[in-house]
Design a protein around this motif. Structure first.
Motif, short mmCIF file in Angstrom:
data_model
loop_
_atom_site.label_atom_id
_atom_site.label_comp_id
_atom_site.label_asym_id
_atom_site.label_seq_id
_atom_site.Cartn_x
_atom_site.Cartn_y
_atom_site.Cartn_z
N ALA A 41 0.84 -1.21 0.00
CA ALA A 41 0.00 0.00 0.00
C ALA A 41 0.87 1.25 0.00
CB ALA A 41 -0.93 -0.01 1.21
N ALA A 42 1.95 1.25 0.77
CA ALA A 42 2.85 2.41 0.81
C ALA A 42 3.52 2.63 -0.55
CB ALA A 42 3.90 2.22 1.90
N LYS A 43 3.91 1.55 -1.20
CA LYS A 43 4.53 1.67 -2.52
C LYS A 43 3.51 2.19 -3.54
CE LYS A 43 7.18 -0.88 -5.97
NZ LYS A 43 7.86 -2.15 -6.28
N PHE A 44 2.30 1.65 -3.49
CA PHE A 44 1.24 2.11 -4.39
C PHE A 44 1.00 3.61 -4.20
CE2 PHE A 44 -3.21 3.04 -5.30
CZ PHE A 44 -3.38 2.48 -6.56
N ASP A 45 0.86 4.04 -2.94
CA ASP A 45 0.63 5.45 -2.65
C ASP A 45 1.77 6.32 -3.17
OD1 ASP A 45 -1.72 4.70 -1.42
OD2 ASP A 45 -0.99 5.04 0.63
N ALA A 46 3.02 5.88 -2.95
CA ALA A 46 4.17 6.67 -3.38
C ALA A 46 4.22 6.83 -4.90
CB ALA A 46 5.46 6.01 -2.88
N LEU A 47 3.79 5.81 -5.63
CA LEU A 47 3.82 5.88 -7.08
C LEU A 47 2.61 6.59 -7.69
CD1 LEU A 47 5.05 2.24 -7.80
CD2 LEU A 47 6.37 4.35 -8.09
N VAL A 48 1.44 6.44 -7.06
CA VAL A 48 0.21 6.94 -7.66
C VAL A 48 -0.16 8.35 -7.18
CG1 VAL A 48 -2.26 6.44 -7.97
CG2 VAL A 48 -0.60 4.58 -8.01
N GLU A 49 0.12 8.69 -5.93
CA GLU A 49 -0.27 10.01 -5.40
C GLU A 49 0.25 11.17 -6.23
OE1 GLU A 49 0.72 10.33 -1.25
OE2 GLU A 49 -0.91 9.01 -0.66
N PRO A 50 1.49 11.15 -6.72
CA PRO A 50 1.95 12.29 -7.53
C PRO A 50 1.16 12.46 -8.83
CG PRO A 50 3.83 10.98 -6.80
CD PRO A 50 2.58 10.21 -6.45
N VAL A 51 0.54 11.39 -9.31
CA VAL A 51 -0.21 11.44 -10.56
C VAL A 51 -1.68 11.78 -10.32
CG1 VAL A 51 -0.90 10.12 -12.61
CG2 VAL A 51 1.38 9.78 -11.60
N LEU A 52 -2.29 11.11 -9.34
CA LEU A 52 -3.73 11.26 -9.12
C LEU A 52 -4.11 12.12 -7.92
CD1 LEU A 52 -4.99 7.61 -9.84
CD2 LEU A 52 -4.84 9.56 -11.41
N GLY A 53 -3.17 12.42 -7.06
CA GLY A 53 -3.48 13.15 -5.83
C GLY A 53 -3.91 12.18 -4.73
N ILE A 54 -3.87 12.66 -3.50
CA ILE A 54 -4.13 11.81 -2.34
C ILE A 54 -5.55 11.26 -2.31
CG2 ILE A 54 -4.25 11.76 0.19
CD1 ILE A 54 -1.82 13.66 0.19
N PRO A 55 -6.60 12.09 -2.46
CA PRO A 55 -7.96 11.53 -2.34
C PRO A 55 -8.26 10.44 -3.38
CG PRO A 55 -8.03 13.93 -2.23
CD PRO A 55 -6.63 13.55 -2.62
#
Length: 88
Positions: free
Chosen positions: A47-61
């Motif tokens: 989950a941490a890896k997913f968040d680190a890769l996806v948040e910069p593209v899609l944003g946190i929410p």
């Protein structure tokens, strides 16, 4: 400091060796490619890896919502919402 690349090692393996004042050496080795024995810990890492890769593209929410849908994918009848969230 010296870096010593090891072509024969997997890309997920790293080793650190430090020489302390007085000459004593301490070392640590870690292979991130080996899953955690604890499935909960492994899920948290993923989950941490997913968040680190996806948040910069899609944003946190959107990232959190998308991860929630993926986590419960077995119960999803229509993947349309997943697809809409995943489109950057």
């Amino acid at each position: 400091m010296r870096l010593d690349w090891q072509d024969s090692w997997p890309q997920t393996l790293s080793e650190l060796e430090i020489e302390l004042d007085g000459g004593r050496r301490v070392a640590a080795r870690h292979d991130a490619g080996i899953p955690a024995a604890d499935i909960t810990e492994q899920g948290a890492r993923l989950a941490a890896k997913f968040d680190a890769l996806v948040e910069p593209v899609l944003g946190i929410p959107r990232t959190r919502e998308l991860r929630g849908i993926i986590t419960g994918l077995d119960g999803v009848a229509d993947i349309g919402n997943l697809c809409r969230l995943a489109i950057g």
